[in-house]
Design a protein around this motif. Structure first.
Motif, PDB file in Angstrom:
ATOM      1  N   GLY A 124      40.423 -10.853  38.180  1.00  9.55           N
ATOM      2  CA  GLY A 124      41.188  -9.837  37.480  1.00  9.55           C
ATOM      3  C   GLY A 124      40.311  -8.734  36.918  1.00  9.55           C
ATOM      4  N   PHE A 126      40.817  -5.271  34.031  1.00  6.63           N
ATOM      5  CA  PHE A 126      41.773  -4.679  33.096  1.00  6.63           C
ATOM      6  C   PHE A 126      41.183  -3.470  32.370  1.00  6.63           C
ATOM      7  N   VAL A 128      42.237  -1.318  28.812  1.00  7.15           N
ATOM      8  CA  VAL A 128      43.082  -1.221  27.621  1.00  7.15           C
ATOM      9  C   VAL A 128      42.676   0.032  26.860  1.00  7.15           C
ATOM     10  N   TYR A 150      46.346  -4.089  34.113  1.00  7.83           N
ATOM     11  CA  TYR A 150      45.713  -5.400  34.339  1.00  7.83           C
ATOM     12  C   TYR A 150      46.084  -5.830  35.756  1.00  7.83           C
ATOM     13  N   HIS A 152      45.460  -8.557  38.960  1.00  9.66           N
ATOM     14  CA  HIS A 152      44.984  -9.899  39.277  1.00  9.66           C
ATOM     15  C   HIS A 152      44.875 -10.112  40.789  1.00  9.66           C
ATOM     16  N   TRP A 169      49.992  -6.668  39.713  1.00  9.03           N
ATOM     17  CA  TRP A 169      49.845  -6.027  38.399  1.00  9.03           C
ATOM     18  C   TRP A 169      50.477  -6.914  37.327  1.00  9.03           C
ATOM     19  N   SER A 170      49.671  -7.329  36.358  1.00 13.85           N
ATOM     20  CA  SER A 170      50.176  -8.142  35.250  1.00 13.85           C
ATOM     21  C   SER A 170      50.625  -7.270  34.081  1.00 13.85           C
ATOM     22  N   TYR A 171      49.906  -6.167  33.863  1.00 15.55           N
ATOM     23  CA  TYR A 171      50.265  -5.193  32.838  1.00 15.55           C
ATOM     24  C   TYR A 171      50.172  -3.802  33.464  1.00 15.55           C
ATOM     25  N   PHE A 192      50.112  -4.066  26.831  1.00 10.09           N
ATOM     26  CA  PHE A 192      49.438  -5.241  26.275  1.00 10.09           C
ATOM     27  C   PHE A 192      50.133  -5.563  24.957  1.00 10.09           C
ATOM     28  N   SER A 245      34.081  -7.861  28.845  1.00 16.10           N
ATOM     29  CA  SER A 245      34.542  -6.488  28.643  1.00 16.10           C
ATOM     30  C   SER A 245      33.498  -5.649  27.922  1.00 16.10           C
ATOM     31  N   ASP A 262      38.154 -10.656  34.527  1.00 16.46           N
ATOM     32  CA  ASP A 262      38.401 -12.040  34.138  1.00 16.46           C
ATOM     33  C   ASP A 262      38.121 -12.977  35.301  1.00 16.46           C
TER      34      ASP A 262
END
Length: 330
Positions: A124, A126, A128, A150, A152, A169-171, A192, A245, A262
């Motif tokens: 992953g 991301f 933010v 985010y 994955h 896409w998770s976020y 998020f 990060s 991740d």
């Protein structure tokens, strides 16, 4: 003649038995009093220790050289952001207030995240966005949702051209998703959701705070603020993962978010084949933890194998005591 032959055979067998018993006693004496047992046990421990060290070095090399190699990606996103700010396309005052305000940056940065997932072999990546003082927000008990992306990849070992179907896409904002070729992950969210879990998770809070509290932050290597951590399943995270990060910083020193990767626990476990630890024995286990100030205590992260399963608790701690004159702990 027949009796004489039997008598000689019996005597020969008896003599051989005496020799075997004597040799057995001699070997037993040497094993017990000649440190043979200790030598064998030491040799087994050394082989075991070497296997563990080799696996540790392998993971550390992957962490430093490949997984955490995000400096170029950070530079690309910083340059994109600076250009959009200079053009007046985005404003730092409203960048983290809504998905609409950040959309121009998210669209451009998405290609960087896709490339990062593929080139680094991670599960992953991301981004933010945040321009507020998170320390003050935490003190006030205010936790706000933040825009970002985010992505994955559930099979980072597969070939790149086969992996498009694994990228989810998770976020990501709804408007962004409508313009993308990749689908959304189960439990997809538009932002998020820090307000839901009542905390700013460490992968955002720690590197952001470190950069925000540093004078002349642009004079420092951005990797000095790199943060390794772990997120378990909770209201803010749907999967267990090791995370890395770094802060995003503009030319004038403005910190406006974080970029990270991740490694989902299930993927890392595949890189820890516990059957290699002990020959002809399936009772070995690999353990990964986050060492505390006291080197004998570690926060539990993940376990590969069954030996320690009954005592292992996610988010708990493990205390180790070193055996005298060995490299082994218990």
């Amino acid at each position: 003649m027949k009796k004489r032959g039997v008598s000689i055979a019996v005597k020969m067998v008896a003599l051989l038995l005496v020799i075997f018993v004597f040799e057995g006693m001699l070997i037993g004496y040497n094993v017990i009093h000649g440190d043979v047992l200790e030598y064998m046990q030491t040799n087994e421990r050394n082989i075991f220790h070497e296997r563990v060290v080799n696996r540790k070095n392998y993971l550390e090399e992957k962490m430093r050289v490949r997984w955490a190699d995000i400096e170029d990606s950070t530079t690309k996103i910083n340059n994109m952001t600076q250009k959009l700010v200079d053009e007046g396309t985005i404003s730092l005052d409203s960048l983290d207030k809504s998905s609409e305000s950040s959309m121009p940056l998210l669209k451009e940065a998405s290609d960087v995240l896709i490339s990062l997932v593929r080139s680094n072999g991670v599960t992953g990546a991301f981004l933010v966005l945040n321009t507020e003082n998170l320390e003050e927000k935490k003190q006030e008990g205010l936790y706000e949702d933040k825009p970002g992306l985010y992505l994955h990849d559930y099979d980072p070992a597969s070939r790149a051209w086969e992996r498009n179907q694994d990228l989810l896409w998770s976020y990501a904002p709804a408007e962004f998703i409508r313009q993308q070729e990749f689908s959304t992950d189960e439990g997809w969210k538009t932002k998020f959701n820090f307000s839901q879990c009542g905390d700013y998770l460490p992968y955002l809070y720690e590197p952001y705070k470190a950069a925000k509290n540093t004078e002349n932050v642009k004079e420092r290597d951005i990797l000095d603020f790199g943060y390794w951590g772990y997120t378990g399943i909770n209201d803010c995270a749907q999967k267990e993962a090791i995370m890395y990060s770094v802060p995003l910083v503009l030319e004038d020193g403005t910190v406006y978010g974080v970029l990270g990767i991740d490694l989902m626990s299930e993927y890392v476990k595949k890189l820890l084949p516990y059957l290699e630890l002990i020959d002809d024995n399936k009772d070995g286990s690999y353990f990964i933890g986050i060492q505390k100030g006291d080197e004998s205590t570690a926060e539990n992260v993940l376990l590969s194998g069954n030996t320690y399963m009954s005592a292992f608790s996610q988010g708990g701690e493990t205390v180790f005591s070193k055996k005298r004159r060995t490299n082994l702990y218990r």
